[in-house]
Design an enzyme around this catalytic site. Structure first.
Site, PDB file in Angstrom:
ATOM      1  N   ARG A   1      12.003  -5.080   4.955  1.00 35.07           N
ATOM      2  CA  ARG A   1      11.662  -3.936   4.338  1.00 35.07           C
ATOM      3  C   ARG A   1      12.480  -3.229   5.341  1.00 35.07           C
ATOM      4  O   ARG A   1      12.970  -3.258   6.414  1.00 35.07           O
ATOM      5  CB  ARG A   1      10.097  -3.593   5.022  1.00 35.07           C
TER       6      ARG A   1
ATOM      7  N   ARG B   1      -9.103   1.290   9.520  1.00 36.35           N
ATOM      8  CA  ARG B   1      -8.707  -0.335   9.822  1.00 36.35           C
ATOM      9  C   ARG B   1      -9.602  -0.797  10.586  1.00 36.35           C
ATOM     10  O   ARG B   1      -9.546  -2.128  11.030  1.00 36.35           O
ATOM     11  CB  ARG B   1      -7.527  -0.369  10.669  1.00 36.35           C
TER      12      ARG B   1
ATOM     13  N   LYS C   1       0.894  -1.150  -0.125  1.00 35.41           N
ATOM     14  CA  LYS C   1      -0.100   0.153   0.058  1.00 35.41           C
ATOM     15  C   LYS C   1       0.995   1.157  -0.028  1.00 35.41           C
ATOM     16  O   LYS C   1       0.646   2.223  -0.779  1.00 35.41           O
ATOM     17  CB  LYS C   1      -0.821   0.079   1.161  1.00 35.41           C
TER      18      LYS C   1
ATOM     19  N   ARG D   1       0.251  -8.838  13.642  1.00 35.01           N
ATOM     20  CA  ARG D   1      -0.508  -7.868  12.675  1.00 35.01           C
ATOM     21  C   ARG D   1      -1.451  -8.770  11.825  1.00 35.01           C
ATOM     22  O   ARG D   1      -2.470  -7.974  11.394  1.00 35.01           O
ATOM     23  CB  ARG D   1       0.613  -7.103  12.045  1.00 35.01           C
TER      24      ARG D   1
ATOM     25  N   ARG E   1      12.157  -1.442  11.014  1.00 34.25           N
ATOM     26  CA  ARG E   1      11.078  -1.017  11.897  1.00 34.25           C
ATOM     27  C   ARG E   1      10.964  -2.029  13.017  1.00 34.25           C
ATOM     28  O   ARG E   1      11.077  -3.321  12.725  1.00 34.25           O
ATOM     29  CB  ARG E   1       9.803  -1.036  11.334  1.00 34.25           C
TER      30      ARG E   1
END
Ligand code: ADP
Ligand code: ADP
Length: 214
Positions: free
Chosen positions: A127, A88, A13, A171, A160
Site C-alpha cells: 500500500r 472498532r 474499506k 493489527r 505508512r
C-alpha cells in the site's frame, strides 16, 4: 444513506468508501486518516495517538469517539456518510448508537468486508498513500501512472509506518479480539451485510452496491 464499514485492515474499506462517497456525495469519515492528520500536525491528540498507532494498537475510545461526534454534527454529513474504520470496539459502537440517536440518524447497514489474513499482508505491504490528499494506491494491484506520484494531486506517495509485516500481524490480532465481535453486535440489530472482499476492486464494488441497494 448511512453506512458503517467493518473489516480487517487491508480489506479495502478505504478504497471502497472513497468510490462510493465520490459517486453519491456521501461524507467519508476515516478515523485513521484523521488521527494521522493529527499526528502530522503535532496536536496533543496526535502525540497521544502516535505510540498506539505505531504499535498496531487501538487509540483510546474517548479520543476517537470525540472526533466522530464532532464530524457527524457537521453539515457535510447530512446527505449520508460512511464510517470507515469506526467503530472498532463495543464501547465505540455503543457511543455511536447514542450519538446517532441524538441526531435521529440511524444507520442503514453495517457492511463487513471478508478477506483472509495472507491477502491482507500482501495488500498492506504494497500500500502507498498520497502525503497530500490521502489517495490510496498499491504497487502491484493499483499502481499510479507515474511511480511514487499521486495521479490526483501530484503529491508524494509514501508507505505508512504501520504497514510493516510485524505491525500488520499485530493489527490483525487486535482486529480479531476487539473488532470482530462487532459483527455479532450489528447482526443482532439486523444491520449486518457481509461481502466477499477478496476479488478485484471492481468486483468488490459491485458486491458492495448490491448489498446496500445502490
Ligand atoms: P487500517 O484499516 O489499515 O487498519 P486505519 O487507517 O483505519 O488503518 O487505522 C490506523 C490506526 O489508527 C489503527 O491501527 C489504530 O491505531 C488507529 N485507529 C483508527 N481508527 C480507530 C478507532 N476507531 N479506534 C481506535 N483506534 C483507531
Ligand atoms: P483498508 O481501508 O481496509 O485498510 P485499503 O482500502 O486501504 O484497506 O486497501 C489496502 C491496500 O490494498 C491498498 O494498497 C489498496 O490499493 C489495495 N486494495 C484495496 N482493495 C483491493 C482489492 N479488491 N484487490 C487488491 N488490492 C486492493
Amino acid at each position: 444513506m448511512r453506512l458503517i464499514f467493518l473489516g480487517p485492515p487491508g480489506s479495502g474499506k478505504g478504497t471502497q468508501a472513497g468510490l462510493l462517497a465520490e459517486a453519491h456525495g456521501f461524507c467519508q469519515i476515516s478515523t485513521g486518516d484523521m488521527l494521522r492528520q493529527a499526528v502530522a500536525d503535532g496536536t496533543p491528540m496526535g502525540l497521544k495517538a502516535k505510540a498506539c498507532m505505531d504499535a498496531g494498537e487501538l487509540v483510546p475510545d474517548e479520543v476517537v469517539i470525540g472526533i466522530v461526534r464532532d464530524t457527524l454534527s457537521g453539515e457535510k454529513c447530512r446527505k449520508g456518510f460512511i464510517l470507515d474504520g469506526f467503530p472498532r470496539t463495543t464501547g465505540q459502537a455503543q457511543a455511536l448508537d447514542a450519538i446517532l440517536h441524538d441526531f435521529s440518524a440511524p444507520i442503514d447497514h453495517a457492511v463487513a468486508f471478508t478477506v483472509d489474513d495472507e491477502a491482507v499482508v500482501a495488500r498492506l505491504s504494497g500500500r502507498r498513500t498520497c502525503r497530500g490528499c490521502q489517495a490510496m494506491y498499491h504497487v502491484s494491484f493499483a499502481p499510479p501512472a507515474r511511480e511514487g506520484e499521486c495521479d490526483k494531486c501530484g503529491g508524494e506517495l509514501v508507505q505508512r509506518d504501520d504497514d510493516r509485516e510485524d505491525v500488520i500481524r499485530q493489527r490483525l490480532r487486535v482486529y480479531a479480539e476487539s473488532t470482530r465481535p462487532l459483527l455479532d453486535y450489528y447482526r443482532g440489530r439486523g444491520h449486518l451485510v457481509e461481502i466477499d472482499a477478496a476479488g478485484p476492486v471492481d468486483t468488490v464494488h459491485a458486491a458492495l452496491k448490491k448489498a446496500v441497494g445502490l
